[in-house]
Design a protein around this motif. Structure first.
Motif, PDB file in Angstrom:
ATOM      1  N   ARG A   9       0.836  -1.209   0.000  1.00 25.81           N
ATOM      2  CA  ARG A   9       0.000   0.000   0.000  1.00 25.81           C
ATOM      3  C   ARG A   9       0.865   1.251   0.000  1.00 25.81           C
ATOM      4  N   ILE A  39      -3.176   4.974  -2.597  1.00 28.06           N
ATOM      5  CA  ILE A  39      -4.129   5.929  -2.033  1.00 28.06           C
ATOM      6  C   ILE A  39      -3.658   7.310  -2.452  1.00 28.06           C
ATOM      7  N   GLU A  56      -3.902   6.074   9.110  1.00 32.74           N
ATOM      8  CA  GLU A  56      -5.243   5.490   8.957  1.00 32.74           C
ATOM      9  C   GLU A  56      -5.283   4.446   7.845  1.00 32.74           C
ATOM     10  N   GLU A  57      -4.512   4.682   6.798  1.00 30.86           N
ATOM     11  CA  GLU A  57      -4.522   3.746   5.666  1.00 30.86           C
ATOM     12  C   GLU A  57      -3.544   2.591   5.882  1.00 30.86           C
TER      13      GLU A  57
ATOM     14  N   PHE B 110     -12.275   8.928  11.373  1.00 30.39           N
ATOM     15  CA  PHE B 110     -11.397   7.894  10.829  1.00 30.39           C
ATOM     16  C   PHE B 110     -11.839   7.612   9.396  1.00 30.39           C
ATOM     17  N   THR B 111     -10.896   7.589   8.489  1.00 32.38           N
ATOM     18  CA  THR B 111     -11.217   7.281   7.095  1.00 32.38           C
ATOM     19  C   THR B 111     -10.296   6.174   6.610  1.00 32.38           C
ATOM     20  N   ARG B 112     -10.870   5.181   5.972  1.00 28.74           N
ATOM     21  CA  ARG B 112     -10.048   4.111   5.437  1.00 28.74           C
ATOM     22  C   ARG B 112     -10.509   3.778   4.018  1.00 28.74           C
ATOM     23  N   SER B 113      -9.553   3.688   3.097  1.00 29.93           N
ATOM     24  CA  SER B 113      -9.833   3.265   1.725  1.00 29.93           C
ATOM     25  C   SER B 113      -9.618   1.764   1.638  1.00 29.93           C
TER      26      SER B 113
END
Lengths: 135, 308
Positions: A9, A39, A56-57, B110-113
């Motif tokens: 990622r 992303i 977060e990712e 919270f943000t998730r892809s």
């Protein structure tokens, strides 16, 4: 489609005041075609916003595209920000217009790879496969 | 430990947990089990809102502005944004954060892809498990934004407490609104881009078309970009959600089990395709040298009596 390992990622970010994102978009698309999960965060992000998005990712790589000349200021802050957030295993790479003379200081500051104009997508992809953390 | 580590610790733990459940196995099951126990012990109940609709209808923008309104009302809000993985490369371009402002200092967001990763549907296998983890992390409102094409509506209807279908300002006539498909799963139909020509006419046509059926969905006209009608939308979401009661977590576990079964089946189909076993059996069936009966058990391990 054969079974694959978990994709690497990558967060592609445009730090600071720089409105040129064609290179970032070309790289994002190219890395997708190389099997990465990319992303893309859009233009004019602060260092804190990049760090927060990377956390977060749960990315393996943060790629900063920078053409504004602010690389010497902003890029080390991304490295420090990730470290302070407990994410020092995330590597930071940079692309854009970064003069040869500035590279040693950036490498010293923890930037793992610097890709200037003319770098091909497969070159970036194989660098990331070799250097990103393993899952 | 620097202050920032503590600052990001909760989000980092949740982010890593989602990565863990993206790789099926013992660790994933363990993580989901812990999350369910946490939610039960702490009486945590999130409202899961599915947001679906055609590409370009404004799902991401609507999710972003809904999150802003809910957050300013003091709710903890998470966005799970699903985008497709390439069937060719396995890679994905996840672009929803472009439309979502970052709030690095706000622990209440919270943000998730999430990439679909081999899911034949446009809802990633991991989505249900991710909502279970996000709920356990103390978020009250979880917005799940689907790919917005193909069969997402089936998966999202299983998972979500409330399903929102977003329509653009020029979305066809009332007969289309009567057709089976995406509008059938809608609890709320939102006509977005109310500031654009055609939005009111689309709203009127949908109202005519939808009113003919029993159990018609709520219908609202909003503008995500102008943030118009969003407070009313959130109120409607809460009303529909409260009518649904507290079965949410059971529904999420059901959706997770179905997704896990589908993942398992899809992997077996891929294997039979890649190994050539599928083609070999098909050739034998056509040539009369092997029966159709028993093919499913030979290829995919189905039990004999389910094998037509």
């Amino acid at each position: 489609m054969a079974e694959r390992a978990t994709p690497i990622r990558v967060l592609i970010a445009k730090p600071g005041l720089d409105g040129h994102d064609r290179g970032a978009k070309v790289l994002a698309r190219g890395l997708r075609d190389e099997g990465f999960e990319v992303i893309y965060t859009g233009l004019r992000r602060t260092v804190d916003a990049i760090v927060s998005a990377a956390v977060e990712e749960d990315v393996d790589v943060v790629g900063c595209s920078i053409l504004s000349g602010a690389h010497a200021t902003l890029l080390p802050k991304v490295v420090v920000g990730l470290r302070d957030a407990g994410a020092s295993d995330v590597i930071v790479v940079a692309g854009g217009i970064i003069p040869e003379a500035d590279r040693p200081a950036l490498e010293e500051a923890g930037i793992s790879g610097i890709f200037g104009p003319g770098t091909t997508i497969p070159e970036v992809a194989s660098f990331l496969r070799a250097h990103a953390r393993r899952r | 430990m620097p202050a920032d580590v503590k600052h990001f610790a909760a989000r980092r733990e949740l982010a890593q947990a989602i990565s863990t459940v993206e790789r099926p196995g013992a660790a994933a099951n363990q993580r989901i089990q812990v999350a369910l126990a946490t939610s039960a012990a702490e009486s945590r109940h999130a409202l899961v809102v599915g947001i679906t609709g055609a590409p370009g209808a404004g799902k991401s923008s609507l999710a972003a502005v809904l999150a802003d309104v809910a957050r300013s009302a003091g709710r903890r809000v998470a966005i799970l944004a699903i985008d497709p993985s390439s069937h060719e490369s396995g890679g994905a371009l996840l672009g929803d954060r472009v439309r979502i402002d970052e709030h690095p200092d706000d622990e209440g967001r919270f943000t998730r892809s999430i990439a679909t990763r081999g899911s034949g549907h446009s809802l990633a296998y991991v989505t249900a498990a991710a909502t279970i983890l996000v709920e356990a992390a103390g978020f009250d409102l979880i917005l799940v934004e689907t790919v917005g094409a193909g069969q997402a509506e089936i998966g999202i209807a299983r998972l979500a407490d409330v399903v929102l279908v977003v329509e653009g300002p020029e979305s066809g006539d009332e007969v289309q609104a009567m057709k089976a498909g995406i509008l059938e799963v809608a609890d709320i139909v939102v006509v977005n881009k109310s500031d654009r020509p055609g939005a009111q006419a689309t709203f009127d046509r949908l109202r005519t078309g939808l009113a003919l059926g029993a159990g018609a969905p709520e219908l609202l006209l909003v503008s995500a970009s102008a943030s118009a009608g969003i407070t009313e939308l959130l109120t409607t979401i809460d009303e529909v959600g409260s009518r649904r009661g507290i079965r949410g977590r059971i529904r999420r576990v059901e959706a997770h089990l179905i997704a896990a079964a589908e993942a398992h089946m899809d992997a077996q189909v891929r294997e039979a395709t890649a190994s050539g076993a599928l083609t070999t059996r098909a050739e034998q069936i056509v040539a009369g040298s092997a029966p159709l009966a028993g093919a499913l058990s030979d290829l995919f391990g189905f039990s004999e009596d389910s094998d037509a």
